[in-house]
Design a protein around this motif. Sequence first.
Motif, PDB file in Angstrom:
ATOM      1  N   GLY A  52       0.825  -1.192   0.000  1.00  0.00           N
ATOM      2  CA  GLY A  52       0.000   0.000   0.000  1.00  0.00           C
ATOM      3  C   GLY A  52       0.859   1.241   0.000  1.00  0.00           C
ATOM      4  O   GLY A  52       2.072   1.184  -0.223  1.00  0.00           O
ATOM      5  N   LEU A  53       0.239   2.356   0.266  1.00  0.00           N
ATOM      6  CA  LEU A  53       0.949   3.630   0.276  1.00  0.00           C
ATOM      7  C   LEU A  53       1.796   3.788   1.533  1.00  0.00           C
ATOM      8  O   LEU A  53       1.388   3.417   2.629  1.00  0.00           O
ATOM      9  CB  LEU A  53      -0.043   4.793   0.204  1.00  0.00           C
ATOM     10  CG  LEU A  53      -0.834   4.941  -1.092  1.00  0.00           C
ATOM     11  CD1 LEU A  53      -1.893   6.026  -0.929  1.00  0.00           C
ATOM     12  CD2 LEU A  53       0.098   5.266  -2.243  1.00  0.00           C
ATOM     13  N   HIS A  54       2.967   4.359   1.348  1.00  0.00           N
ATOM     14  CA  HIS A  54       3.826   4.746   2.467  1.00  0.00           C
ATOM     15  C   HIS A  54       3.126   5.880   3.216  1.00  0.00           C
ATOM     16  O   HIS A  54       2.410   6.678   2.612  1.00  0.00           O
ATOM     17  CB  HIS A  54       5.181   5.207   1.915  1.00  0.00           C
ATOM     18  CG  HIS A  54       6.195   5.471   2.967  1.00  0.00           C
ATOM     19  ND1 HIS A  54       6.254   6.662   3.666  1.00  0.00           N
ATOM     20  CD2 HIS A  54       7.199   4.691   3.446  1.00  0.00           C
ATOM     21  CE1 HIS A  54       7.241   6.606   4.527  1.00  0.00           C
ATOM     22  NE2 HIS A  54       7.830   5.422   4.418  1.00  0.00           N
ATOM     23  N   PRO A  55       3.320   5.992   4.528  1.00  0.00           N
ATOM     24  CA  PRO A  55       2.702   7.103   5.262  1.00  0.00           C
ATOM     25  C   PRO A  55       3.020   8.482   4.676  1.00  0.00           C
ATOM     26  O   PRO A  55       2.176   9.378   4.714  1.00  0.00           O
ATOM     27  CB  PRO A  55       3.265   6.950   6.676  1.00  0.00           C
ATOM     28  CG  PRO A  55       3.506   5.483   6.808  1.00  0.00           C
ATOM     29  CD  PRO A  55       3.973   5.045   5.437  1.00  0.00           C
ATOM     30  N   ALA A  56       4.193   8.636   4.065  1.00  0.00           N
ATOM     31  CA  ALA A  56       4.548   9.926   3.464  1.00  0.00           C
ATOM     32  C   ALA A  56       3.738  10.212   2.200  1.00  0.00           C
ATOM     33  O   ALA A  56       3.774  11.324   1.685  1.00  0.00           O
ATOM     34  CB  ALA A  56       6.045   9.980   3.151  1.00  0.00           C
ATOM     35  N   ALA A  57       3.019   9.192   1.711  1.00  0.00           N
ATOM     36  CA  ALA A  57       2.154   9.377   0.544  1.00  0.00           C
ATOM     37  C   ALA A  57       0.679   9.220   0.917  1.00  0.00           C
ATOM     38  O   ALA A  57      -0.169   9.123   0.048  1.00  0.00           O
ATOM     39  CB  ALA A  57       2.521   8.374  -0.547  1.00  0.00           C
ATOM     40  N   GLY A  58       0.398   9.163   2.217  1.00  0.00           N
ATOM     41  CA  GLY A  58      -0.980   9.090   2.673  1.00  0.00           C
ATOM     42  C   GLY A  58      -1.417   7.740   3.193  1.00  0.00           C
ATOM     43  O   GLY A  58      -2.575   7.575   3.569  1.00  0.00           O
ATOM     44  N   GLY A  59      -0.521   6.771   3.219  1.00  0.00           N
ATOM     45  CA  GLY A  59      -0.864   5.456   3.751  1.00  0.00           C
ATOM     46  C   GLY A  59      -0.884   5.456   5.269  1.00  0.00           C
ATOM     47  O   GLY A  59      -0.401   6.394   5.913  1.00  0.00           O
ATOM     48  N   ASP A  60      -1.457   4.384   5.836  1.00  0.00           N
ATOM     49  CA  ASP A  60      -1.530   4.310   7.292  1.00  0.00           C
ATOM     50  C   ASP A  60      -0.389   3.497   7.910  1.00  0.00           C
ATOM     51  O   ASP A  60      -0.314   3.336   9.120  1.00  0.00           O
ATOM     52  CB  ASP A  60      -2.883   3.758   7.737  1.00  0.00           C
ATOM     53  CG  ASP A  60      -3.148   2.333   7.274  1.00  0.00           C
ATOM     54  OD1 ASP A  60      -2.208   1.676   6.760  1.00  0.00           O
ATOM     55  OD2 ASP A  60      -4.290   1.870   7.426  1.00  0.00           O
ATOM     56  N   GLY A  61       0.497   2.963   7.075  1.00  0.00           N
ATOM     57  CA  GLY A  61       1.661   2.235   7.581  1.00  0.00           C
ATOM     58  C   GLY A  61       1.397   0.776   7.896  1.00  0.00           C
ATOM     59  O   GLY A  61       2.292   0.080   8.358  1.00  0.00           O
ATOM     60  N   THR A  62       0.180   0.286   7.638  1.00  0.00           N
ATOM     61  CA  THR A  62      -0.122  -1.114   7.946  1.00  0.00           C
ATOM     62  C   THR A  62       0.228  -2.051   6.798  1.00  0.00           C
ATOM     63  O   THR A  62       0.262  -3.255   6.992  1.00  0.00           O
ATOM     64  CB  THR A  62      -1.615  -1.299   8.297  1.00  0.00           C
ATOM     65  OG1 THR A  62      -2.405  -0.907   7.171  1.00  0.00           O
ATOM     66  CG2 THR A  62      -1.989  -0.486   9.532  1.00  0.00           C
ATOM     67  N   GLN A  63       0.490  -1.506   5.615  1.00  0.00           N
ATOM     68  CA  GLN A  63       0.821  -2.338   4.466  1.00  0.00           C
ATOM     69  C   GLN A  63       2.261  -2.079   4.035  1.00  0.00           C
ATOM     70  O   GLN A  63       2.850  -1.061   4.380  1.00  0.00           O
ATOM     71  CB  GLN A  63      -0.138  -2.041   3.314  1.00  0.00           C
ATOM     72  CG  GLN A  63      -1.580  -2.404   3.658  1.00  0.00           C
ATOM     73  CD  GLN A  63      -2.557  -1.879   2.635  1.00  0.00           C
ATOM     74  OE1 GLN A  63      -2.462  -0.737   2.218  1.00  0.00           O
ATOM     75  NE2 GLN A  63      -3.497  -2.717   2.237  1.00  0.00           N
ATOM     76  N   LEU A  64       2.803  -3.027   3.295  1.00  0.00           N
ATOM     77  CA  LEU A  64       4.171  -2.894   2.808  1.00  0.00           C
ATOM     78  C   LEU A  64       4.270  -1.756   1.801  1.00  0.00           C
ATOM     79  O   LEU A  64       3.376  -1.559   0.992  1.00  0.00           O
ATOM     80  CB  LEU A  64       4.615  -4.193   2.137  1.00  0.00           C
ATOM     81  CG  LEU A  64       4.623  -5.444   3.019  1.00  0.00           C
ATOM     82  CD1 LEU A  64       4.795  -6.683   2.161  1.00  0.00           C
ATOM     83  CD2 LEU A  64       5.710  -5.337   4.061  1.00  0.00           C
ATOM     84  N   CYS A  65       5.361  -1.042   1.841  1.00  0.00           N
ATOM     85  CA  CYS A  65       5.640   0.020   0.875  1.00  0.00           C
ATOM     86  C   CYS A  65       6.505  -0.583  -0.225  1.00  0.00           C
ATOM     87  O   CYS A  65       7.474  -1.302   0.051  1.00  0.00           O
ATOM     88  CB  CYS A  65       6.366   1.162   1.580  1.00  0.00           C
ATOM     89  SG  CYS A  65       7.200   2.318   0.483  1.00  0.00           S
ATOM     90  N   SER A  66       6.169  -0.300  -1.476  1.00  0.00           N
ATOM     91  CA  SER A  66       6.942  -0.856  -2.587  1.00  0.00           C
ATOM     92  C   SER A  66       8.401  -0.406  -2.543  1.00  0.00           C
ATOM     93  O   SER A  66       9.295  -1.146  -2.948  1.00  0.00           O
ATOM     94  CB  SER A  66       6.299  -0.508  -3.923  1.00  0.00           C
ATOM     95  OG  SER A  66       6.121   0.884  -4.033  1.00  0.00           O
TER      96      SER A  66
END
Length: 168
Positions: A52-66
């Motif tokens: 998913g999205l990195h927190p710096a791109a709006g993700g919540d941090g629960t998913q892997l960042c590419s």
Amino acid sequence: MTDSTLSAVQGPLKQQYRDDPGSAVVTLTSSGHLGDGVSCSLDTGRAMAAAGLHPAAGGDGTQLCSGDMLLEALVACAGVTLSAVATSLGIDVRGGTIRAEGDLDFRGTLAVDKEVPVGFTDIRLSFELDTDAEPDQLATLERLTERYCVVLQTIRTAPRLSVSTTAS
């Protein structure tokens, strides 16, 4: 794996690839499925991974960042390559830590500034090894690991890439 075991496994493969270069070309694949929200699930062959999205791109941090996954692939490949090279050269490496760090400016990713590149601008790979190897042996180990690490060389040389989209 010992040098004799590694040589026994790789020797026939090397000869096969010399005799039949086409047999050395292997196509690796990966696939993912779009999930809930902004996510993509990947079957790694051993487990499911949700990116998913990195927190710096709006993700919540629960998913892997590419981006994290790219660095993890680099660390994994460099670690395996270093171990194989050390084995081949007879350098005793009892253990160690491989670290990859990369700098991303999310202004590019989020189209805040079109002059800022999308993707990593700098990647640093480092090895901290538990070994009694001499400095010249360490230099050779680093040089050959760098030369034969598939992920490192792919990042460095930018392969031909094609993208296609279809609707089903």
